[in-house]
Design an enzyme around this catalytic site. Structure first.
Site, PDB file in Angstrom:
ATOM      1  N   HIS A 291      -2.522  -3.066  -6.187  1.00  0.00           N
ATOM      2  CA  HIS A 291      -2.959  -2.716  -4.837  1.00  0.00           C
ATOM      3  C   HIS A 291      -4.473  -2.801  -4.721  1.00  0.00           C
ATOM      4  O   HIS A 291      -5.201  -1.961  -5.240  1.00  0.00           O
ATOM      5  CB  HIS A 291      -2.470  -1.308  -4.477  1.00  0.00           C
ATOM      6  CG  HIS A 291      -2.859  -0.892  -3.105  1.00  0.00           C
ATOM      7  ND1 HIS A 291      -3.197   0.400  -2.774  1.00  0.00           N
ATOM      8  CD2 HIS A 291      -2.975  -1.604  -1.948  1.00  0.00           C
ATOM      9  CE1 HIS A 291      -3.512   0.459  -1.500  1.00  0.00           C
ATOM     10  NE2 HIS A 291      -3.384  -0.748  -0.979  1.00  0.00           N
TER      11      HIS A 291
ATOM     12  N   GLU B 275      -5.352  -0.378  -7.741  1.00  0.00           N
ATOM     13  CA  GLU B 275      -4.320   0.528  -8.269  1.00  0.00           C
ATOM     14  C   GLU B 275      -3.242  -0.314  -8.960  1.00  0.00           C
ATOM     15  O   GLU B 275      -2.661  -1.209  -8.336  1.00  0.00           O
ATOM     16  CB  GLU B 275      -3.675   1.329  -7.140  1.00  0.00           C
ATOM     17  CG  GLU B 275      -4.538   2.423  -6.564  1.00  0.00           C
ATOM     18  CD  GLU B 275      -3.842   3.180  -5.441  1.00  0.00           C
ATOM     19  OE1 GLU B 275      -3.900   4.417  -5.432  1.00  0.00           O
ATOM     20  OE2 GLU B 275      -3.245   2.532  -4.557  1.00  0.00           O
TER      21      GLU B 275
ATOM     22  N   ASN C 111      -3.621   6.259  -0.950  1.00  0.00           N
ATOM     23  CA  ASN C 111      -3.043   6.494   0.376  1.00  0.00           C
ATOM     24  C   ASN C 111      -2.322   7.828   0.489  1.00  0.00           C
ATOM     25  O   ASN C 111      -2.248   8.406   1.583  1.00  0.00           O
ATOM     26  CB  ASN C 111      -2.104   5.354   0.759  1.00  0.00           C
ATOM     27  CG  ASN C 111      -2.864   4.166   1.315  1.00  0.00           C
ATOM     28  OD1 ASN C 111      -4.014   4.290   1.717  1.00  0.00           O
ATOM     29  ND2 ASN C 111      -2.238   3.006   1.324  1.00  0.00           N
TER      30      ASN C 111
ATOM     31  N   SER D   3       0.815  -1.214   0.000  1.00  0.00           N
ATOM     32  CA  SER D   3       0.000   0.000   0.000  1.00  0.00           C
ATOM     33  C   SER D   3       0.848   1.263   0.000  1.00  0.00           C
ATOM     34  O   SER D   3       0.321   2.351  -0.183  1.00  0.00           O
ATOM     35  CB  SER D   3      -0.924   0.013   1.226  1.00  0.00           C
ATOM     36  OG  SER D   3      -0.167  -0.045   2.419  1.00  0.00           O
TER      37      SER D   3
END
Length: 282
Positions: free
Chosen positions: A138, A150, A189, A117
């Protein structure tokens, strides 16, 4: 990509394995201990049973999916995998070691992917002799529910690799995909973690209660879940690891992990999975 491997059968690994077997892939999960292997199998069985109970799939489909997954303790079993997705804890040294081992075992045409992540992908790619075939995929928790993946592309990832994993995620797993560059935090993130850590700082300072912070963001911004509940759901340890990775990469103050978050992780208050985080789930 009919033969898929998943490294780690925890919450994320089991979720990734589940969506792959439901899509028709044959999946092999690597675990480190027999009890962890049993737990990984149980997670998948329990999740599929919930799906049957909710009417999202029938029992025949659930049984067929379960027949396509196997858990092993031997990494050498991964030699024939077309795609291997690493879903180990967010510890850079551990992930690098896993990629070194996979590179020696998986067939030359196999793609090595990471579900990291926040850790820069190039660090894992450089641990292999096939850096062009290393890519980030991800997923988000819970994997069977969250629609996004992702696709993280390092400076050396080949376009053939990107095309292959994007096609698998979109057309086989039926996920939405976005392409991100290889920077800590990627897209989601990099935007999410500062928001979450700001909520922790607000609580830490005594500015507002956890309940009021969460209610404000739900009622005022239309978010389905408040930031502190979200941290409890994701895991305080996962949130801390992401914040530390972002701060190491950019050294910007708003990425720095709050002291309260670090102390809660030290205390073993990891959120829903441990029974206590910013709220008590016991």
């Amino acid at each position: 990509m009919e033969l898929v491997g998943v490294i780690g059968g925890g919450t994320m690994g089991a979720g990734i394995a589940e969506v792959c077997i439901k899509a028709g892939s044959s999946v092999l999960i690597l675990e480190t201990k027999p009890e962890y292997a049993e737990a990984a199998q149980a997670r998948i069985e329990k999740s599929l049973a919930r799906g049957v109970k909710a009417g999202k799939l029938d029992q025949e489909a659930a049984d067929a999916a379960l027949a396509r997954v196997r858990v092993t303790l031997d990494i050498d079993d991964f030699a024939d995998r077309d795609l291997v997705i690493e879903a180990a804890p967010e510890i850079e040294s551990l992930k690098v070691d896993i990629f070194q081992k996979l590179d020696k075992v998986v067939k030359p045409s196999g793609i090595l992917a990471s579900n990291t992540s926040s850790i820069p992908l190039i660090k894992m790619a450089n641990a292999t002799q096939r850096p062009g075939q290393v890519v980030g995929v991800h997923f988000f928790n819970p994997v069977p529910v969250m629609p996004l993946v992702e696709i993280v592309v390092s400076l050396v990832t080949s376009e053939e690799t990107v095309t292959a994993v994007t096609d698998y995620a979109k057309n086989t797993l039926r996920k939405k995909t976005v392409r991100a560059g290889d920077r800590a935090g990627f897209i989601v993130n990099a935007l999410l973690i500062p928001y979450l850590t700001s909520a922790v700082r607000m609580l830490e300072s005594g500015y507002a209660t956890a309940e009021d912070i969460d209610e404000a963001m739900k009622g005022g911004c239309g978010y389905p879940m408040g930031p502190l509940t979200l941290i409890d759901t994701v895991g305080l340890d996962i949130t801390l690891a992401a914040a530390e990775s972002l701060y190491a990469e950019f050294a910007e103050p708003h990425y720095a992990p709050p002291t309260l978050l670090k102390r809660k992780v030290d205390a073993g208050h990891l959120g829903k999975k441990s029974g206590k985080g910013f709220y008590d789930y016991s």
